[in-house]
Design a protein around this motif. Structure first.
Motif, PDB file in Angstrom:
ATOM      1  N   PRO A 127       0.818  -1.224   0.000  1.00  0.00           N
ATOM      2  CA  PRO A 127       0.000   0.000   0.000  1.00  0.00           C
ATOM      3  C   PRO A 127       0.848   1.269   0.000  1.00  0.00           C
ATOM      4  CG  PRO A 127       0.100  -0.936   2.208  1.00  0.00           C
ATOM      5  CD  PRO A 127       0.790  -1.909   1.291  1.00  0.00           C
ATOM      6  N   VAL A 128       0.269   2.335  -0.500  1.00  0.00           N
ATOM      7  CA  VAL A 128       0.921   3.648  -0.430  1.00  0.00           C
ATOM      8  C   VAL A 128      -0.072   4.652   0.150  1.00  0.00           C
ATOM      9  CG1 VAL A 128       2.509   3.250  -2.353  1.00  0.00           C
ATOM     10  CG2 VAL A 128       0.244   4.232  -2.796  1.00  0.00           C
ATOM     11  N   ALA A 129       0.403   5.867   0.416  1.00  0.00           N
ATOM     12  CA  ALA A 129      -0.430   6.990   0.882  1.00  0.00           C
ATOM     13  C   ALA A 129      -1.345   6.590   2.030  1.00  0.00           C
ATOM     14  CB  ALA A 129      -1.192   7.580  -0.296  1.00  0.00           C
ATOM     15  N   LEU A 160      -1.148   2.976   3.348  1.00  0.00           N
ATOM     16  CA  LEU A 160       0.079   2.677   4.090  1.00  0.00           C
ATOM     17  C   LEU A 160      -0.022   3.256   5.501  1.00  0.00           C
ATOM     18  CD1 LEU A 160       2.965   1.647   4.330  1.00  0.00           C
ATOM     19  CD2 LEU A 160       3.748   3.759   3.248  1.00  0.00           C
ATOM     20  N   ARG A 161      -0.542   4.482   5.586  1.00  0.00           N
ATOM     21  CA  ARG A 161      -0.696   5.100   6.914  1.00  0.00           C
ATOM     22  C   ARG A 161      -1.627   4.266   7.791  1.00  0.00           C
ATOM     23  NH1 ARG A 161      -1.055  10.091   4.238  1.00  0.00           N
ATOM     24  NH2 ARG A 161      -3.274  10.264   4.698  1.00  0.00           N
TER      25      ARG A 161
END
Lengths: 235, 235
Positions: free
Chosen positions: A79-81, A84-85
Protein backbone atom coordinates in the motif's frame (compact mmCIF):
# COMPACT_ATOMS: atom_id res chain seq x y z
CA UNK A 1 -5.20 3.03 -3.14
CA UNK A 2 -2.79 0.33 -4.22
CA UNK A 3 -4.44 -0.69 -7.43
CA UNK A 4 -7.29 0.55 -9.56
CA UNK A 5 -8.70 -2.90 -10.40
CA UNK A 6 -12.05 -2.96 -8.54
CA UNK A 7 -11.56 -6.55 -7.36
CA UNK A 8 -8.19 -5.81 -5.77
CA UNK A 9 -9.35 -2.49 -4.35
CA UNK A 10 -12.22 -4.23 -2.69
CA UNK A 11 -10.03 -7.04 -1.32
CA UNK A 12 -7.67 -4.49 0.18
CA UNK A 13 -10.54 -2.50 1.67
CA UNK A 14 -11.87 -5.68 3.21
CA UNK A 15 -8.46 -6.46 4.66
CA UNK A 16 -8.23 -2.95 6.14
CA UNK A 17 -11.70 -3.33 7.65
CA UNK A 18 -10.66 -6.60 9.27
CA UNK A 19 -7.52 -4.92 10.60
CA UNK A 20 -9.56 -2.07 12.07
CA UNK A 21 -11.97 -4.53 13.59
CA UNK A 22 -9.07 -6.47 15.19
CA UNK A 23 -7.84 -3.20 16.74
CA UNK A 24 -11.32 -2.45 18.10
CA UNK A 25 -11.49 -5.94 19.58
CA UNK A 26 -8.05 -5.54 21.16
CA UNK A 27 -9.09 -2.14 22.56
CA UNK A 28 -12.17 -3.77 24.09
CA UNK A 29 -9.94 -6.34 25.80
CA UNK A 30 -7.62 -3.58 27.08
CA UNK A 31 -10.62 -1.62 28.42
CA UNK A 32 -11.89 -4.71 30.22
CA UNK A 33 -8.45 -5.18 31.78
CA UNK A 34 -8.48 -1.57 32.97
CA UNK A 35 -12.04 -1.86 34.37
CA UNK A 36 -11.09 -4.97 36.28
CA UNK A 37 -7.91 -3.36 37.61
CA UNK A 38 -10.02 -0.45 38.89
CA UNK A 39 -12.36 -2.97 40.52
CA UNK A 40 -9.32 -4.50 42.27
CA UNK A 41 -8.66 -1.09 43.80
CA UNK A 42 -12.02 -1.04 45.55
CA UNK A 43 -12.53 -4.76 46.13
CA UNK A 44 -8.95 -6.01 46.67
CA UNK A 45 -9.82 -9.40 45.24
CA UNK A 46 -6.62 -11.48 44.73
CA UNK A 47 -8.46 -13.93 42.41
CA UNK A 48 -9.53 -11.08 40.14
CA UNK A 49 -5.98 -9.72 40.14
CA UNK A 50 -4.68 -13.13 39.11
CA UNK A 51 -7.27 -13.27 36.31
CA UNK A 52 -6.17 -9.86 35.02
CA UNK A 53 -2.52 -10.91 35.01
CA UNK A 54 -3.38 -14.08 33.09
CA UNK A 55 -5.59 -12.22 30.61
CA UNK A 56 -2.66 -9.93 29.80
CA UNK A 57 -1.21 -12.72 27.64
CA UNK A 58 -4.29 -12.33 25.40
CA UNK A 59 -3.33 -8.74 24.66
CA UNK A 60 0.20 -9.86 23.77
CA UNK A 61 -1.30 -12.39 21.33
CA UNK A 62 -3.59 -9.73 19.88
CA UNK A 63 -0.55 -7.56 19.20
CA UNK A 64 1.35 -10.42 17.51
CA UNK A 65 -1.69 -11.24 15.33
CA UNK A 66 -2.23 -7.62 14.31
CA UNK A 67 1.45 -7.29 13.49
CA UNK A 68 1.39 -10.45 11.35
CA UNK A 69 -1.73 -9.13 9.60
CA UNK A 70 0.03 -5.80 8.90
CA UNK A 71 3.14 -7.54 7.55
CA UNK A 72 0.99 -9.64 5.21
CA UNK A 73 -0.79 -6.50 3.98
CA UNK A 74 2.53 -4.71 3.39
CA UNK A 75 3.91 -7.66 1.41
CA UNK A 76 0.84 -8.64 -0.57
CA UNK A 77 -0.69 -5.21 -1.22
CA UNK A 78 2.27 -2.85 -1.01
CA UNK A 79 0.00 0.00 0.00
CA UNK A 80 0.92 3.65 -0.43
CA UNK A 81 -0.43 6.99 0.88
CA UNK A 82 -3.61 6.67 3.01
CA UNK A 83 -3.54 2.89 2.96
CA UNK A 84 0.08 2.68 4.09
CA UNK A 85 -0.70 5.10 6.91
CA UNK A 86 -3.63 2.88 7.97
CA UNK A 87 -1.35 -0.15 8.23
CA UNK A 88 1.41 1.65 10.14
CA UNK A 89 -1.25 3.20 12.41
CA UNK A 90 -2.58 -0.25 13.28
CA UNK A 91 0.93 -1.38 14.27
CA UNK A 92 1.35 1.62 16.54
CA UNK A 93 -2.10 1.48 18.12
CA UNK A 94 -1.65 -2.23 18.88
CA UNK A 95 1.69 -1.50 20.58
CA UNK A 96 0.04 1.19 22.72
CA UNK A 97 -2.88 -1.07 23.68
CA UNK A 98 -0.47 -3.83 24.66
CA UNK A 99 1.17 -1.40 27.10
CA UNK A 100 -2.26 -0.38 28.46
CA UNK A 101 -2.77 -4.05 29.34
CA UNK A 102 0.64 -4.19 31.07
CA UNK A 103 -0.17 -1.12 33.16
CA UNK A 104 -3.61 -2.50 34.08
CA UNK A 105 -2.11 -5.86 35.12
CA UNK A 106 0.62 -4.18 37.16
CA UNK A 107 -1.99 -2.00 38.89
CA UNK A 108 -4.14 -5.03 39.74
CA UNK A 109 -1.15 -6.88 41.20
CA UNK A 110 -0.14 -3.91 43.28
CA UNK A 111 -3.70 -3.35 44.53
CA UNK A 112 -3.83 -7.01 45.59
CA UNK A 113 -0.43 -6.74 47.29
CA UNK A 114 -1.46 -3.89 49.62
CA UNK A 115 -2.19 -5.49 52.97
CA UNK A 116 -3.58 -2.50 54.81
CA UNK A 117 -5.14 0.26 52.73
CA UNK A 118 -4.59 3.69 54.21
CA UNK A 119 -7.97 5.22 54.98
CA UNK A 120 -7.26 8.46 53.18
CA UNK A 121 -8.09 10.61 50.23
CA UNK A 122 -5.95 8.81 47.59
CA UNK A 123 -8.52 6.04 47.64
CA UNK A 124 -11.01 8.45 46.09
CA UNK A 125 -8.52 10.13 43.77
CA UNK A 126 -7.22 6.91 42.21
CA UNK A 127 -10.61 5.71 40.91
CA UNK A 128 -11.26 9.24 39.59
CA UNK A 129 -8.00 9.15 37.65
CA UNK A 130 -8.89 5.62 36.50
CA UNK A 131 -12.27 6.76 35.19
CA UNK A 132 -10.74 9.74 33.39
CA UNK A 133 -8.14 7.68 31.51
CA UNK A 134 -10.76 4.98 30.80
CA UNK A 135 -13.02 7.61 29.16
CA UNK A 136 -10.11 8.97 27.15
CA UNK A 137 -9.23 5.49 25.93
CA UNK A 138 -12.82 4.85 24.83
CA UNK A 139 -13.04 8.26 23.11
CA UNK A 140 -9.82 7.79 21.19
CA UNK A 141 -10.86 4.38 19.91
CA UNK A 142 -14.19 5.94 18.82
CA UNK A 143 -12.17 8.62 17.01
CA UNK A 144 -10.13 5.86 15.34
CA UNK A 145 -13.26 4.01 14.21
CA UNK A 146 -14.84 7.23 12.88
CA UNK A 147 -11.55 8.46 11.39
CA UNK A 148 -12.27 11.69 13.26
CA UNK A 149 -9.21 13.97 13.27
CA UNK A 150 -11.04 16.72 15.19
CA UNK A 151 -11.97 14.34 18.03
CA UNK A 152 -8.39 13.03 18.10
CA UNK A 153 -7.11 16.59 18.35
CA UNK A 154 -9.50 17.33 21.26
CA UNK A 155 -8.21 14.28 23.14
CA UNK A 156 -4.60 15.13 22.37
CA UNK A 157 -4.98 18.73 23.54
CA UNK A 158 -6.64 17.85 26.87
CA UNK A 159 -3.85 15.54 28.07
CA UNK A 160 -3.11 18.12 30.77
CA UNK A 161 -6.36 17.17 32.56
CA UNK A 162 -4.79 13.79 33.30
CA UNK A 163 -1.54 15.45 34.37
CA UNK A 164 -3.34 17.83 36.72
CA UNK A 165 -5.30 15.03 38.40
CA UNK A 166 -2.19 12.84 38.60
CA UNK A 167 -0.10 15.64 40.13
CA UNK A 168 -2.68 16.42 42.81
CA UNK A 169 -3.04 12.70 43.51
CA UNK A 170 0.74 12.33 43.95
CA UNK A 171 0.68 15.18 46.46
CA UNK A 172 -2.20 13.51 48.33
CA UNK A 173 -0.39 10.17 48.44
CA UNK A 174 2.72 11.91 49.69
CA UNK A 175 0.80 13.70 52.46
CA UNK A 176 -0.89 10.47 53.45
CA UNK A 177 2.48 8.68 53.52
CA UNK A 178 4.12 11.34 55.65
CA UNK A 179 1.19 11.09 58.07
CA UNK A 180 1.38 7.28 58.30
CA UNK A 181 4.89 6.15 59.17
CA UNK A 182 5.37 2.40 58.74
CA UNK A 183 3.07 2.31 55.68
CA UNK A 184 5.67 3.11 53.03
CA UNK A 185 4.97 -0.02 51.03
CA UNK A 186 1.21 0.61 50.72
CA UNK A 187 1.78 4.21 49.66
CA UNK A 188 4.49 3.21 47.21
CA UNK A 189 2.05 0.80 45.56
CA UNK A 190 -0.61 3.55 45.40
CA UNK A 191 1.94 5.89 43.82
CA UNK A 192 2.91 3.25 41.25
CA UNK A 193 -0.77 2.59 40.46
CA UNK A 194 -1.26 6.33 39.95
CA UNK A 195 1.76 6.33 37.61
CA UNK A 196 0.33 3.33 35.71
CA UNK A 197 -2.99 5.13 35.22
CA UNK A 198 -1.23 8.29 34.10
CA UNK A 199 0.76 6.20 31.58
CA UNK A 200 -2.50 4.69 30.27
CA UNK A 201 -3.63 8.29 29.74
CA UNK A 202 -0.40 8.89 27.80
CA UNK A 203 -1.10 5.88 25.59
CA UNK A 204 -4.57 7.30 24.81
CA UNK A 205 -2.82 10.55 23.82
CA UNK A 206 -0.30 8.63 21.67
CA UNK A 207 -3.20 6.90 19.91
CA UNK A 208 -4.83 10.31 19.35
CA UNK A 209 -1.64 11.41 17.56
CA UNK A 210 -1.79 8.31 15.39
CA UNK A 211 -5.48 8.83 14.55
CA UNK A 212 -4.84 12.46 13.63
CA UNK A 213 -1.92 11.43 11.44
CA UNK A 214 -3.80 8.66 9.69
CA UNK A 215 -6.80 10.84 8.89
CA UNK A 216 -4.96 14.01 7.86
CA UNK A 217 -1.52 12.78 6.74
CA UNK A 218 0.03 15.42 9.01
CA UNK A 219 1.83 14.61 12.27
CA UNK A 220 0.96 16.55 15.42
CA UNK A 221 4.42 17.94 15.93
CA UNK A 222 3.76 20.59 18.58
CA UNK A 223 5.04 19.52 21.94
CA UNK A 224 2.10 18.42 24.00
CA UNK A 225 2.42 18.88 27.75
CA UNK A 226 4.61 15.95 28.76
CA UNK A 227 3.00 13.84 31.45
CA UNK A 228 6.35 13.01 33.01
CA UNK A 229 6.68 16.66 33.91
CA UNK A 230 3.95 16.33 36.49
CA UNK A 231 4.87 15.16 39.94
CA UNK A 232 8.48 16.04 39.22
CA UNK A 233 9.51 19.52 40.28
CA UNK A 234 11.21 21.40 37.46
CA UNK A 235 14.94 20.74 37.63
CA UNK B 1 15.24 -7.88 -2.31
CA UNK B 2 12.69 -5.62 -3.97
CA UNK B 3 14.06 -5.58 -7.47
CA UNK B 4 16.75 -7.44 -9.33
CA UNK B 5 18.05 -4.46 -11.29
CA UNK B 6 21.53 -3.89 -9.80
CA UNK B 7 21.13 -0.12 -9.76
CA UNK B 8 17.89 -0.29 -7.74
CA UNK B 9 19.22 -3.04 -5.47
CA UNK B 10 22.18 -0.92 -4.64
CA UNK B 11 20.07 2.19 -4.04
CA UNK B 12 17.88 0.25 -1.64
CA UNK B 13 20.87 -1.22 0.16
CA UNK B 14 22.28 2.26 0.55
CA UNK B 15 18.97 3.47 1.94
CA UNK B 16 18.92 0.60 4.44
CA UNK B 17 22.48 1.38 5.50
CA UNK B 18 21.53 5.00 6.08
CA UNK B 19 18.53 3.84 8.12
CA UNK B 20 20.71 1.58 10.24
CA UNK B 21 23.22 4.35 10.73
CA UNK B 22 20.42 6.72 11.86
CA UNK B 23 19.35 4.11 14.45
CA UNK B 24 22.94 3.78 15.71
CA UNK B 25 23.18 7.55 16.00
CA UNK B 26 19.88 7.70 17.90
CA UNK B 27 21.07 4.89 20.20
CA UNK B 28 24.24 6.87 20.91
CA UNK B 29 22.12 9.88 21.91
CA UNK B 30 19.94 7.68 24.15
CA UNK B 31 23.06 6.19 25.79
CA UNK B 32 24.43 9.68 26.45
CA UNK B 33 21.11 10.64 28.03
CA UNK B 34 21.29 7.59 30.28
CA UNK B 35 24.93 8.26 31.23
CA UNK B 36 24.11 11.82 32.16
CA UNK B 37 21.06 10.74 34.17
CA UNK B 38 23.30 8.34 36.12
CA UNK B 39 25.74 11.21 36.71
CA UNK B 40 22.82 13.25 38.12
CA UNK B 41 22.33 10.49 40.69
CA UNK B 42 25.80 10.95 42.09
CA UNK B 43 26.32 14.66 41.44
CA UNK B 44 22.78 16.06 41.85
CA UNK B 45 23.48 18.83 39.38
CA UNK B 46 20.24 20.70 38.50
CA UNK B 47 21.83 22.27 35.40
CA UNK B 48 22.77 18.86 34.04
CA UNK B 49 19.25 17.59 34.74
CA UNK B 50 17.83 20.54 32.80
CA UNK B 51 20.20 19.78 29.92
CA UNK B 52 19.04 16.13 29.82
CA UNK B 53 15.40 17.18 29.78
CA UNK B 54 16.07 19.59 26.91
CA UNK B 55 18.09 17.03 24.96
CA UNK B 56 15.13 14.62 25.15
CA UNK B 57 13.48 16.63 22.35
CA UNK B 58 16.38 15.52 20.11
CA UNK B 59 15.41 11.89 20.60
CA UNK B 60 11.81 12.73 19.68
CA UNK B 61 13.08 14.36 16.47
CA UNK B 62 15.28 11.35 15.73
CA UNK B 63 12.22 9.12 16.00
CA UNK B 64 10.17 11.34 13.66
CA UNK B 65 13.01 11.41 11.12
CA UNK B 66 13.51 7.65 11.21
CA UNK B 67 9.78 7.12 10.83
CA UNK B 68 9.64 9.45 7.83
CA UNK B 69 12.63 7.63 6.34
CA UNK B 70 10.86 4.26 6.83
CA UNK B 71 7.63 5.52 5.27
CA UNK B 72 9.55 6.78 2.21
CA UNK B 73 11.28 3.40 1.89
CA UNK B 74 7.96 1.55 2.14
CA UNK B 75 6.37 3.76 -0.52
CA UNK B 76 9.26 4.06 -2.96
CA UNK B 77 10.79 0.58 -2.63
CA UNK B 78 7.90 -1.57 -1.47
CA UNK B 79 10.27 -4.01 0.19
CA UNK B 80 9.36 -7.60 1.00
CA UNK B 81 10.85 -10.37 3.15
CA UNK B 82 14.18 -9.45 4.84
CA UNK B 83 14.07 -5.88 3.62
CA UNK B 84 10.55 -5.29 4.91
CA UNK B 85 11.57 -6.71 8.27
CA UNK B 86 14.55 -4.31 8.35
CA UNK B 87 12.26 -1.34 7.84
CA UNK B 88 9.67 -2.42 10.42
CA UNK B 89 12.53 -3.23 12.85
CA UNK B 90 13.88 0.31 12.50
CA UNK B 91 10.44 1.73 13.36
CA UNK B 92 10.26 -0.42 16.47
CA UNK B 93 13.80 0.17 17.66
CA UNK B 94 13.37 3.93 17.27
CA UNK B 95 10.18 3.80 19.37
CA UNK B 96 12.03 1.89 22.10
CA UNK B 97 14.98 4.31 22.07
CA UNK B 98 12.64 7.27 22.33
CA UNK B 99 11.22 5.73 25.54
CA UNK B 100 14.75 5.15 26.87
CA UNK B 101 15.29 8.89 26.54
CA UNK B 102 12.03 9.61 28.39
CA UNK B 103 13.03 7.33 31.26
CA UNK B 104 16.50 8.88 31.44
CA UNK B 105 15.06 12.41 31.50
CA UNK B 106 12.53 11.48 34.16
CA UNK B 107 15.29 9.92 36.28
CA UNK B 108 17.44 13.03 35.97
CA UNK B 109 14.55 15.30 37.00
CA UNK B 110 13.76 13.11 39.98
CA UNK B 111 17.41 12.94 41.06
CA UNK B 112 17.59 16.74 40.92
CA UNK B 113 14.33 17.05 42.88
CA UNK B 114 15.57 15.07 45.89
CA UNK B 115 16.51 17.62 48.51
CA UNK B 116 18.09 15.35 51.07
CA UNK B 117 19.52 12.06 49.83
CA UNK B 118 19.12 9.25 52.35
CA UNK B 119 22.56 8.01 53.31
CA UNK B 120 21.78 4.36 52.66
CA UNK B 121 22.36 1.39 50.45
CA UNK B 122 20.01 2.32 47.54
CA UNK B 123 22.55 4.93 46.53
CA UNK B 124 24.94 2.10 45.63
CA UNK B 125 22.29 -0.17 44.15
CA UNK B 126 20.86 2.42 41.77
CA UNK B 127 24.11 3.12 39.90
CA UNK B 128 24.70 -0.66 39.70
CA UNK B 129 21.29 -1.14 38.07
CA UNK B 130 22.04 1.83 35.83
CA UNK B 131 25.33 0.31 34.69
CA UNK B 132 23.70 -3.05 34.02
CA UNK B 133 20.95 -1.64 31.80
CA UNK B 134 23.46 0.66 30.08
CA UNK B 135 25.62 -2.37 29.19
CA UNK B 136 22.58 -4.25 27.91
CA UNK B 137 21.57 -1.31 25.75
CA UNK B 138 25.05 -1.09 24.22
CA UNK B 139 25.18 -4.86 23.64
CA UNK B 140 21.81 -4.98 21.92
CA UNK B 141 22.71 -2.14 19.58
CA UNK B 142 25.95 -4.01 18.76
CA UNK B 143 23.83 -7.10 18.03
CA UNK B 144 21.65 -4.96 15.75
CA UNK B 145 24.66 -3.58 13.86
CA UNK B 146 26.16 -7.09 13.49
CA UNK B 147 22.78 -8.67 12.70
CA UNK B 148 23.68 -11.18 15.43
CA UNK B 149 20.66 -13.31 16.39
CA UNK B 150 22.66 -15.35 18.93
CA UNK B 151 23.78 -12.23 20.79
CA UNK B 152 20.20 -10.91 20.73
CA UNK B 153 18.99 -14.20 22.18
CA UNK B 154 21.60 -14.01 24.98
CA UNK B 155 20.44 -10.52 25.91
CA UNK B 156 16.78 -11.51 25.74
CA UNK B 157 17.28 -14.58 27.92
CA UNK B 158 19.18 -12.72 30.67
CA UNK B 159 16.48 -10.13 31.30
CA UNK B 160 15.98 -11.73 34.73
CA UNK B 161 19.35 -10.33 35.87
CA UNK B 162 17.81 -6.87 35.66
CA UNK B 163 14.67 -8.07 37.42
CA UNK B 164 16.68 -9.62 40.27
CA UNK B 165 18.73 -6.47 40.83
CA UNK B 166 15.62 -4.29 40.58
CA UNK B 167 13.70 -6.43 43.05
CA UNK B 168 16.47 -6.38 45.65
CA UNK B 169 16.85 -2.63 45.12
CA UNK B 170 13.11 -2.10 45.72
CA UNK B 171 13.41 -4.02 48.99
CA UNK B 172 16.40 -1.89 50.02
CA UNK B 173 14.60 1.34 49.22
CA UNK B 174 11.60 0.12 51.20
CA UNK B 175 13.75 -0.75 54.22
CA UNK B 176 15.49 2.61 54.02
CA UNK B 177 12.11 4.38 53.81
CA UNK B 178 10.67 2.53 56.79
CA UNK B 179 13.80 3.49 58.77
CA UNK B 180 13.56 7.19 57.80
CA UNK B 181 10.10 8.57 58.56
CA UNK B 182 9.55 11.99 57.02
CA UNK B 183 11.60 11.12 53.91
CA UNK B 184 8.82 9.57 51.84
CA UNK B 185 9.32 11.94 48.94
CA UNK B 186 13.05 11.17 48.54
CA UNK B 187 12.43 7.44 48.69
CA UNK B 188 9.53 7.66 46.28
CA UNK B 189 11.82 9.41 43.77
CA UNK B 190 14.48 6.71 44.28
CA UNK B 191 11.86 4.01 43.71
CA UNK B 192 10.65 5.74 40.52
CA UNK B 193 14.23 6.07 39.28
CA UNK B 194 14.73 2.34 39.91
CA UNK B 195 11.54 1.67 37.93
CA UNK B 196 12.79 3.90 35.09
CA UNK B 197 16.07 1.99 34.93
CA UNK B 198 14.26 -1.34 34.97
CA UNK B 199 12.06 -0.12 32.11
CA UNK B 200 15.19 0.88 30.15
CA UNK B 201 16.32 -2.72 30.66
CA UNK B 202 12.95 -3.85 29.26
CA UNK B 203 13.45 -1.68 26.18
CA UNK B 204 16.87 -3.32 25.62
CA UNK B 205 15.09 -6.68 25.82
CA UNK B 206 12.38 -5.50 23.40
CA UNK B 207 15.11 -4.44 20.96
CA UNK B 208 16.73 -7.88 21.36
CA UNK B 209 13.41 -9.43 20.25
CA UNK B 210 13.35 -7.16 17.21
CA UNK B 211 16.98 -7.96 16.29
CA UNK B 212 16.30 -11.68 16.60
CA UNK B 213 13.21 -11.34 14.43
CA UNK B 214 14.92 -9.28 11.76
CA UNK B 215 17.87 -11.65 11.44
CA UNK B 216 15.97 -14.95 11.62
CA UNK B 217 12.45 -14.09 10.43
CA UNK B 218 11.11 -15.85 13.53
CA UNK B 219 9.56 -14.06 16.51
CA UNK B 220 10.72 -14.94 20.03
CA UNK B 221 7.32 -16.07 21.22
CA UNK B 222 8.22 -17.74 24.51
CA UNK B 223 7.19 -15.63 27.43
CA UNK B 224 10.26 -13.99 28.80
CA UNK B 225 10.24 -13.29 32.54
CA UNK B 226 8.10 -10.14 32.76
CA UNK B 227 9.89 -7.34 34.56
CA UNK B 228 6.67 -5.97 35.99
CA UNK B 229 6.38 -9.14 38.02
CA UNK B 230 9.34 -8.15 40.13
CA UNK B 231 8.76 -5.96 43.14
CA UNK B 232 5.11 -6.95 43.09
CA UNK B 233 4.25 -9.91 45.27
CA UNK B 234 2.37 -12.56 43.32
CA UNK B 235 -1.37 -11.89 43.64
Amino acid sequence: MTNSTPHIVSAFEDALKRLKSAIVQMAGAAETQLDQALTCLTQRNPDLALEIVRADARLDSFEHEIEAHCMRLLVLRQPVADDLREVVAALKIAANLERVGDHAANSAKRAAAIEVFPDTAPLLGLPNLGRLVRERLTSVIDAYVDNDAAAAMRIWSTDDEVDALYTSLCAEIERSAEASPGQFSAHMHLMMIAKNLERIGDHATNIAEVVHYVSTGRPLLDERPKADRSCDPAP
